[in-house]
Design a protein around this motif. Structure first.
Motif, PDB file in Angstrom:
ATOM      1  N   GLN A   1       0.837  -1.192   0.000  1.00 21.08           N
ATOM      2  CA  GLN A   1       0.000   0.000   0.000  1.00 21.08           C
ATOM      3  C   GLN A   1       0.870   1.240   0.000  1.00 21.08           C
ATOM      4  N   PHE A   2       0.359   2.268  -0.634  1.00 19.25           N
ATOM      5  CA  PHE A   2       1.069   3.526  -0.656  1.00 19.25           C
ATOM      6  C   PHE A   2       1.040   4.147   0.745  1.00 19.25           C
ATOM      7  N   SER A   3       2.189   4.570   1.208  1.00 21.48           N
ATOM      8  CA  SER A   3       2.264   5.221   2.517  1.00 21.48           C
ATOM      9  C   SER A   3       2.887   6.602   2.366  1.00 21.48           C
ATOM     10  N   TRP A   4       2.134   7.622   2.796  1.00 16.46           N
ATOM     11  CA  TRP A   4       2.654   8.995   2.702  1.00 16.46           C
ATOM     12  C   TRP A   4       3.895   9.158   3.560  1.00 16.46           C
ATOM     13  N   ASP A   5       3.877   8.553   4.754  1.00 13.72           N
ATOM     14  CA  ASP A   5       5.037   8.667   5.648  1.00 13.72           C
ATOM     15  C   ASP A   5       6.308   8.217   4.940  1.00 13.72           C
ATOM     16  N   ASP A   6       6.252   7.007   4.375  1.00  7.67           N
ATOM     17  CA  ASP A   6       7.419   6.481   3.668  1.00  7.67           C
ATOM     18  C   ASP A   6       7.757   7.342   2.450  1.00  7.67           C
ATOM     19  N   TYR A   7       6.721   7.729   1.740  1.00  6.55           N
ATOM     20  CA  TYR A   7       6.916   8.463   0.492  1.00  6.55           C
ATOM     21  C   TYR A   7       7.548   9.838   0.736  1.00  6.55           C
ATOM     22  N   LEU A   8       7.100  10.511   1.787  1.00  7.11           N
ATOM     23  CA  LEU A   8       7.682  11.822   2.100  1.00  7.11           C
ATOM     24  C   LEU A   8       9.153  11.676   2.467  1.00  7.11           C
ATOM     25  N   LYS A   9       9.474  10.610   3.186  1.00  5.29           N
ATOM     26  CA  LYS A   9      10.877  10.355   3.536  1.00  5.29           C
ATOM     27  C   LYS A   9      11.678  10.056   2.292  1.00  5.29           C
ATOM     28  N   GLU A  10      11.178   9.112   1.484  1.00  4.59           N
ATOM     29  CA  GLU A  10      11.858   8.703   0.252  1.00  4.59           C
ATOM     30  C   GLU A  10      12.154   9.910  -0.634  1.00  4.59           C
ATOM     31  N   THR A  11      11.190  10.798  -0.760  1.00  3.32           N
ATOM     32  CA  THR A  11      11.339  11.923  -1.676  1.00  3.32           C
ATOM     33  C   THR A  11      11.900  13.161  -0.969  1.00  3.32           C
ATOM     34  N   GLU A  12      12.175  13.006   0.328  1.00  5.71           N
ATOM     35  CA  GLU A  12      12.718  14.110   1.132  1.00  5.71           C
ATOM     36  C   GLU A  12      11.893  15.376   0.931  1.00  5.71           C
ATOM     37  N   SER A  13      10.590  15.221   1.018  1.00  9.28           N
ATOM     38  CA  SER A  13       9.736  16.397   0.808  1.00  9.28           C
ATOM     39  C   SER A  13       8.767  16.576   1.971  1.00  9.28           C
ATOM     40  N   ILE A  14       8.101  17.718   1.967  1.00 11.17           N
ATOM     41  CA  ILE A  14       7.142  17.997   3.039  1.00 11.17           C
ATOM     42  C   ILE A  14       5.735  18.141   2.462  1.00 11.17           C
ATOM     43  N   ALA A  15       4.777  17.869   3.325  1.00 11.54           N
ATOM     44  CA  ALA A  15       3.379  18.003   2.939  1.00 11.54           C
ATOM     45  C   ALA A  15       2.979  19.478   3.027  1.00 11.54           C
ATOM     46  N   ALA A  16       2.199  19.948   2.087  1.00 15.65           N
ATOM     47  CA  ALA A  16       1.687  21.321   2.160  1.00 15.65           C
ATOM     48  C   ALA A  16       0.822  21.447   3.417  1.00 15.65           C
ATOM     49  N   PRO A  17       1.021  22.507   4.217  1.00 16.83           N
ATOM     50  CA  PRO A  17       0.254  22.665   5.466  1.00 16.83           C
ATOM     51  C   PRO A  17      -1.253  22.799   5.216  1.00 16.83           C
ATOM     52  N   LEU A  18      -2.029  22.338   6.184  1.00 16.57           N
ATOM     53  CA  LEU A  18      -3.499  22.357   6.074  1.00 16.57           C
ATOM     54  C   LEU A  18      -4.052  23.738   5.735  1.00 16.57           C
ATOM     55  N   HIS A  19      -3.448  24.769   6.329  1.00 17.89           N
ATOM     56  CA  HIS A  19      -4.024  26.106   6.169  1.00 17.89           C
ATOM     57  C   HIS A  19      -3.849  26.673   4.756  1.00 17.89           C
ATOM     58  N   CYS A  20      -3.109  25.968   3.909  1.00 14.48           N
ATOM     59  CA  CYS A  20      -2.966  26.402   2.515  1.00 14.48           C
ATOM     60  C   CYS A  20      -4.237  26.130   1.718  1.00 14.48           C
ATOM     61  N   PHE A  21      -5.035  25.177   2.184  1.00 10.48           N
ATOM     62  CA  PHE A  21      -6.135  24.650   1.381  1.00 10.48           C
ATOM     63  C   PHE A  21      -7.489  25.256   1.745  1.00 10.48           C
ATOM     64  N   LYS A  22      -8.358  25.331   0.762  1.00  9.94           N
ATOM     65  CA  LYS A  22      -9.765  25.629   1.047  1.00  9.94           C
ATOM     66  C   LYS A  22     -10.473  24.278   1.225  1.00  9.94           C
ATOM     67  N   GLN A  23     -10.154  23.647   2.350  1.00 11.82           N
ATOM     68  CA  GLN A  23     -10.764  22.366   2.714  1.00 11.82           C
ATOM     69  C   GLN A  23     -10.902  22.388   4.224  1.00 11.82           C
ATOM     70  N   SER A  24     -11.940  21.687   4.711  1.00 14.83           N
ATOM     71  CA  SER A  24     -12.096  21.656   6.158  1.00 14.83           C
ATOM     72  C   SER A  24     -11.031  20.731   6.751  1.00 14.83           C
ATOM     73  N   ARG A  25     -10.625  21.059   7.973  1.00 10.64           N
ATOM     74  CA  ARG A  25      -9.549  20.309   8.620  1.00 10.64           C
ATOM     75  C   ARG A  25      -9.959  18.838   8.780  1.00 10.64           C
ATOM     76  N   ILE A  26     -11.209  18.661   9.197  1.00  4.11           N
ATOM     77  CA  ILE A  26     -11.783  17.315   9.246  1.00  4.11           C
ATOM     78  C   ILE A  26     -12.771  17.221   8.096  1.00  4.11           C
ATOM     79  N   PRO A  27     -12.567  16.288   7.175  1.00  2.95           N
ATOM     80  CA  PRO A  27     -13.472  16.214   6.020  1.00  2.95           C
ATOM     81  C   PRO A  27     -14.927  16.101   6.467  1.00  2.95           C
ATOM     82  N   PRO A  28     -15.841  16.769   5.765  1.00  2.00           N
ATOM     83  CA  PRO A  28     -17.255  16.715   6.137  1.00  2.00           C
ATOM     84  C   PRO A  28     -17.810  15.296   5.968  1.00  2.00           C
ATOM     85  N   THR A  29     -18.756  14.928   6.824  1.00  2.00           N
ATOM     86  CA  THR A  29     -19.360  13.599   6.692  1.00  2.00           C
ATOM     87  C   THR A  29     -20.282  13.591   5.484  1.00  2.00           C
TER      88      THR A  29
END
Ligand code: MLY
Length: 265
Positions: A4-32
């Protein structure tokens, strides 16, 4: 690869960071997502956004709805988040003094629209108002940086959400590049687009995040085992995964002298 694809592993492998939550027009917890297949609602026609039309929920995926405009064909389905401002309960348009419109490409004679609308709404299961969620606020500014990772809708295959990287930033816009796909699916969008999500979104909504494509740039360590790194990495990595070759003839092998006849499938 069956892992399975794992972001944790993938971010390490690619030595990159995830864009912070506040960059997005999305709710912090996805709506039900309480909607059910078959329910009807009002939606802006994606091909003619000033029109509000009747849509039927054809499918549910994570926090999104697969929608089809009533009176339209089955080739123009679109996907909307349950907190999208493009959708609203039936009756909203009329309440605001508007009129429901036939979709672009209405399959019947335009004169039959009023009767079609009446029949469509008669006895329809209407999505309850409580299921529609408030649109999240806009990010204060474009705070994406080149190289940040995210999850993004593949606009050519909008049911898919895939790992992506910010390739460029210009004013209020970002260039979304799809990891491992050599640019074929990349696009520019506003930083407040509803088509981009923070890392981890799909795992929260239950959506299936697509794994990155095959065309990943090869790392130094793995390049060593290739006979001719520059050529091999360029060439063998060029075409994305192809589905298994389709046999030339479907169904039964035609018997000698007998015509294939009609397919039974
Ligand atoms: N059948 C399509 C799927 C491509 C999907 C690419 N996305 C995930 C970036 C194709 O092979 O073209």
């Amino acid at each position: 690869k069956s892992e399975q694809f794992s972001w944790d592993d993938y971010l390490k492998e690619t030595e990159s960071i995830a864009a912070p939550l506040h960059c997005f027009k999305q709710s912090r917890i996805p709506p039900t997502n309480d909607f059910k297949v078959g329910m009807k609602l009002e939606a802006h026609d994606p091909r003619n956004v000033t029109s509000v039309c009747i849509a039927t929920i054809i499918g549910i995926t994570g926090a999104r709805l697969r929608l089809r405009l009533d009176g339209s064909d089955n080739k123009n389905d679109f996907w909307r988040l349950v907190d999208s401002s493009d959708i609203q309960p039936i009756g909203t348009c009329e309440k605001k003094g508007g009129m429901l419109q036939p979709p672009l490409g209405f399959q019947m004679n335009a004169s039959s629209w009023p009767m079609f609308l009446l029949r469509t709404l008669n006895g329809a299961e209407m999505a309850p108002a409580a299921f529609f969620k408030k649109e999240p606020p806009k990010p204060a500014a474009n705070c994406f940086k080149v190289g940040m990772k995210l999850e993004a809708i593949d606009r050519k295959n909008p049911y898919l959400i895939c790992p992506a990287t910010i390739g460029d930033v210009k004013g209020d816009e970002v260039f979304v590049t799809f990891d491992g796909w050599r640019g074929a699916f990349d696009y520019w969008c506003r930083c407040d687009s509803r088509d981009i999500f923070p890392v981890g979104w799909c795992s929260l909504t239950g959506d299936a995040l697509q794994p990155p494509g095959n065309n990943v740039s090869i790392t130094k360590s793995s390049a060593k085992i290739q006979s001719s790194p520059s050529k091999v990495t360029r060439r063998s990595m060029q075409s994305p995964q192809k589905s298994a070759p389709v046999p030339a003839q479907r169904g039964r092998k035609p018997g000698r002298g007998k015509p294939p006849g009609q397919s039974t499938v």
